[in-house]
Design an enzyme around this catalytic site. Structure first.
Site, PDB file in Angstrom:
ATOM      1  N   ASP A  57       0.715  -1.204   0.087  1.00 46.22           N
ATOM      2  CA  ASP A  57      -0.230   0.005  -0.156  1.00 46.22           C
ATOM      3  C   ASP A  57       0.799   1.371   0.109  1.00 46.22           C
ATOM      4  O   ASP A  57       0.569   1.993   0.740  1.00 46.22           O
ATOM      5  CB  ASP A  57      -0.801  -0.016   1.280  1.00 46.22           C
ATOM      6  CG  ASP A  57      -1.689  -1.435   1.358  1.00 46.22           C
ATOM      7  OD1 ASP A  57      -1.973  -1.844   0.470  1.00 46.22           O
ATOM      8  OD2 ASP A  57      -1.902  -1.501   2.666  1.00 46.22           O
ATOM      9  N   TYR A 209     -14.035  -0.912   1.489  1.00 49.83           N
ATOM     10  CA  TYR A 209     -15.249  -1.882   1.395  1.00 49.83           C
ATOM     11  C   TYR A 209     -16.436  -1.191   2.359  1.00 49.83           C
ATOM     12  O   TYR A 209     -16.627   0.076   2.081  1.00 49.83           O
ATOM     13  CB  TYR A 209     -14.857  -3.125   2.142  1.00 49.83           C
ATOM     14  CG  TYR A 209     -13.993  -3.830   1.634  1.00 49.83           C
ATOM     15  CD1 TYR A 209     -14.231  -5.404   1.605  1.00 49.83           C
ATOM     16  CD2 TYR A 209     -12.867  -3.656   0.688  1.00 49.83           C
ATOM     17  CE1 TYR A 209     -13.440  -6.316   0.952  1.00 49.83           C
ATOM     18  CE2 TYR A 209     -11.908  -4.720   0.092  1.00 49.83           C
ATOM     19  CZ  TYR A 209     -12.353  -5.839   0.307  1.00 49.83           C
ATOM     20  OH  TYR A 209     -11.435  -6.931  -0.406  1.00 49.83           O
ATOM     21  N   GLU A 244     -11.756  -0.059  -2.454  1.00 51.43           N
ATOM     22  CA  GLU A 244     -10.838   0.680  -1.457  1.00 51.43           C
ATOM     23  C   GLU A 244      -9.580   1.488  -1.823  1.00 51.43           C
ATOM     24  O   GLU A 244      -9.492   1.490  -2.989  1.00 51.43           O
ATOM     25  CB  GLU A 244     -10.453  -0.395  -0.448  1.00 51.43           C
ATOM     26  CG  GLU A 244      -9.222  -1.398  -1.052  1.00 51.43           C
ATOM     27  CD  GLU A 244      -9.046  -2.390  -0.020  1.00 51.43           C
ATOM     28  OE1 GLU A 244      -9.366  -2.435   1.105  1.00 51.43           O
ATOM     29  OE2 GLU A 244      -8.010  -3.457  -0.370  1.00 51.43           O
TER      30      GLU A 244
END
Length: 800
Positions: A57, A209, A244
């Site tokens: 990420d 989500y 997301e």
């Protein structure tokens, strides 16, 4: 400063000097599509040297001449050129220099989220010159999360907590907006991206989500949300849709705000892919290429959780799972270049150069859950949508190189990323761009240059607008012409031009590259290739079809008949050109069972040989393993936990039903050590670990992305001799400790024979990150049947 992601940038893009484009290859129809006046030859010191790093990420910020990425698990890395990365920190531990004493510093967030780790961090520099880290923690199996901010004077820390900003997952309780928390409508407060808009106003987009992606107005002075916003304004998602990792980037070129997101699941089997939508204002509304309002995109509430089919038609899909397949005879080695579940990106715009970059993590074909940071350049197509260059950024300066029709013509590896959310890897196909503007081969249609290296491709009445670029192909170790284009429905296509070859050269290249590996002990069916590069054909002939057919089917001789010796001959054809290549193959006779292998470690040559005392003589090779006396007449194998292991023949696992039985004396230590690990690469294997991450004895058999496991309630005892066994019979697997069943499963549909084992280890994992086994082993036995509970109990009664 990160604020410059959406406004001005004054620093140069790269500290290192730019690389020059390479010249066309000797063949005038080769893969470069460069104007000859601008081409130059690469020297050895100009070849890009990549240094990879694992940061999940990655969120980018540039400080002076250095790029930093901050990610999950408090991972941080830096680079001066976006090519060579160095790790700065990793792990939510109190010795992490970025946030010292992190378990105390972020205790409130960790306690709320009921976790011991952190998720995707984001860092920005505000007007006070300080660096603001937006950290977040999530329970993982629910949206119970906390998002906070910490501040430091230096980009590398130490960061000091300034408190939690948002919480989520407070079931049946009042949430941040004053209503009862509803995970289908309210966000999971993770994955923040804080940015300045073109007017200098501060925002934070976030969410994963649950209720979707939200945006908040922020205070430029404190770095915290302005009051009375609750969770802010929703932009897209909801009903637990798998959307997301939002990231916002403004483009002065188009005057749009681009909202990047990841759809799907992040694991190797999750189908993660990167999408984008755009808006004239940072808080929306956002639209995709078809004009769909993204606020309406959410999962179908009447379907099971994480319904992907209801969201996959929306958003512009920039890239997903793909593979530029390296065919036999192509340059390089291995399977080619590709990604699995690329996602959770950040993005960077450099005003001085006009370059845009996409920074993300990715997994890779046949490498399991290993992941690394990747950086790709982006370009705007004629419709104002970003298209992603197919190969990773290598510092090649090619903006002034003009693509010419005659050089752009040729064969290409073509990938269509589609619009679906899938774990399937999209393989490349071969197409030809003809000089008169036709597309032939696996795809048919037309192509044309549109000026400024832009290209328009039409196939099946679908028009794709994109750009030609030159990029570094690590497989061929050369600069190649590529294209990247988007359809009006938001589907990306990529192409990589191939070097032109004559038929005879193709045949010889395939012959040189064709390899079946070690053919001295073939006990499982061979997957014999039938095609090579440039659609060349490969046919096979066997000298002994009864043992090994021309289709690669193995039929082992009966026990006592001796090994079969086979000559397997390949004939390679391309046009009228042909060549042959012969392989000598040994197909071993069937084993004498039911005891396939027995290792008691009594021989004094254990430093080299692990002798098999069964009738099959499946001897192993020992590496840094020593004999350790148990008694006056008994020896055991001692493993040092650093570099010692034993490699056994893979044929040991050529069975459907199975038993592994051994006495072990485990010293303890890190999770995921291996008592044994038998398999073929990272896609097929089975292992027994004395303790996994939750502190439990575990057996797992893994095949093509799926795990089937048997997990005990506790770890194997330490500092004592313990008998351990695992049996597989049909679909039932059982774990035994000291003769007693401690766990079982009736859902083990895989079997050892499916794995085509090529590496069989005692004491070593096939994953480099896992620790070596530390302790002793004795009386290791492998059977081609599942021993009964009584047979296991009898073995457990005879201590070493």
């Amino acid at each position: 400063m990160k604020r410059h992601l959406v406004i001005a940038l004054s620093t140069a893009l790269l500290a290192a000097p730019p690389l020059s484009p390479i010249s066309a290859l000797a063949d005038s129809t080769a893969s470069t599509a460069l104007n000859s006046q601008s081409s130059a030859t690469w020297s050895e010191n100009q070849v890009p040297t990549f240094k990879n790093v694992s940061v999940h990420d990655p969120s980018v910020i540039k400080v002076e001449d250095t790029y930093y990425v901050f990610g999950s698990h408090l991972q941080v890395a830096k680079s001066k050129d976006l090519i060579s990365w160095d790790s700065v920190a990793s792990g939510v531990t109190d010795d992490n220099p970025v946030v010292p004493n992190v378990t105390k510093e972020f205790a409130e967030a960790l306690q709320w989220a009921q976790t011991d780790t952190l998720w995707a961090a984001d860092v920005i520099q505000l007007a006070d010159g300080k660096y603001y880290m937006y950290y977040n923690a999530c329970k993982g199996d629910s949206p119970r999360s906390a998002l906070g901010v910490a501040v430091a004077d230096n980009i590398e820390g130490p960061y000091k907590d300034q408190g939690i900003l948002l919480k989520s997952g407070m079931w049946d309780e009042i949430s941040e907006d004053g209503t009862i928390y509803d995970a289908t409508k309210h966000p999971n407060v993770v994955d923040p991206d804080v940015f300045f808009d073109k007017d200098g106003k501060l925002w934070m987009v976030y969410g994963s989500y649950s209720g979707g992606i939200f945006i908040l107005e922020m205070d430029e002075t404190t770095g915290k949300p302005l009051p009375n916003q609750g969770y802010g304004k929703k932009l897209t998602g909801g009903n637990h849709s798998r959307i997301e990792a939002p990231y916002m980037l403004y483009s002065p070129e188009t005057d749009y705000y681009y909202l990047y997101m990841s759809y799907g699941g992040l694991g190797a089997d999750g189908g993660y892919n990167i999408r984008v939508a755009r808006s004239k204002t940072p808080d929306g509304p956002f639209y995709d290429a078809e004009g769909n309002d993204m606020i309406k995109v959410m999962a179908d509430k009447d379907k099971p959780l994480f319904d992907d089919q209801s969201i996959e038609p929306f958003g512009v899909k920039l890239l997903g799972n793909f593979l530029f397949q390296r065919q036999i005879g192509d340059p390089g080695t291995g399977q080619g270049t590709g990604y699995v579940s690329p996602g959770h990106n950040s993005a960077y715009y450099d005003e001085e150069s006009g370059k845009q970059f996409l920074i993300f993590h990715s997994r890779f074909p046949n490498r399991g859950e290993e992941h690394e940071v990747r950086v790709h350049e982006m370009h705007m197509n004629s419709e104002g949508w970003p298209v992603v260059s197919p190969y990773r950024y290598a510092g090649i300066e090619g903006d002034t190189v003009q693509v010419m029709e005659q050089n752009a013509a040729g064969s290409y590896k073509w990938v269509n990323h589609g619009k679906d959310i899938t774990a399937e890897i999209k393989p490349s196909q071969i197409v030809q761009f003809t000089a008169d503007g036709q597309v032939t081969g696996a795809v048919t249609g037309t192509w044309s240059l549109q000026g400024n290296n832009k290209v328009r491709i039409t196939s099946n009445d679908v028009v794709y607008e994109g750009v030609f670029t030159q990029e570094w192909d690590s497989d061929s170790q050369q600069n190649v012409l590529t294209f990247s284009a988007l359809s009006s429905s938001g589907v990306a296509i990529w192409g990589s031009q191939m070097i032109a070859m004559k038929d005879q050269d193709v045949v010889q290249a395939v012959k040189k590259d064709l390899n079946l590996g070690n053919t001295e002990n073939i006990f499982f069916d061979l997957s014999l290739p039938t095609t090579g590069t440039r659609d060349s054909e490969i046919t096979w002939k066997s000298s002994l079809p009864s043992a090994l057919s021309a289709d690669g089917v193995v039929n082992r001789p009966r026990s006592g008949k001796g090994d079969a010796k086979v000559k397997l001959t390949a004939t390679i054809r391309k046009g009228t050109a042909t060549a042959t290549k012969t392989f000598n193959v040994i197909v071993p006779e069937l084993a004498k069972g039911p005891l396939l292998g027995e290792y008691t470690f009594e021989n004094k040559k254990l430093a080299k040989i692990a002798e098999d005392y069964s009738k099959n003589s499946y001897h192993g090779q020992a590496f840094n393993v020593v004999s350790s006396a148990i008694g006056s007449k008994n020896q055991a194998a001692a493993f040092n936990g650093k570099d010692s292991y034993i490699q056994l023949p893979g044929i040991l696992t050529d069975t459907t039903d199975f038993t592994f039985s051994a006495w072990v004396n485990w010293d303890g230590g890190g999770a995921w050590q291996r008592i044994f690990d038998f398999g073929n690469g990272l896609t097929r294997h089975m292992f027994l670990t004395p303790s996994q991450h939750n502190g439990a004895l575990q057996f797992t058999i893994h095949d093509q992305g799926r795990d089937q496991s048997i997990i005990a309630t506790e770890a194997l005892p330490t500092k004592q001799w313990v008998h351990v066994a695992v049996t597989l019979q049909g679909e039932t697997g059982t774990l035994y400790v000291n003769g007693k069943s401690v766990a079982s499963s009736s859902e083990i549909t895989f079997n050892p024979n499916d794995l085509n084992v090529t590496e069989a280890y005692l004491g070593k994992s096939r994953y480099a990150a896992d620790p070596f086994y530390q302790g002793k082993m004795d009386n290791v036995k492998v059977y081609d049947k599942a021993l009964s509970a009584k047979e296991i109990q009898r073995q457990a009664e005879v201590q070493p």
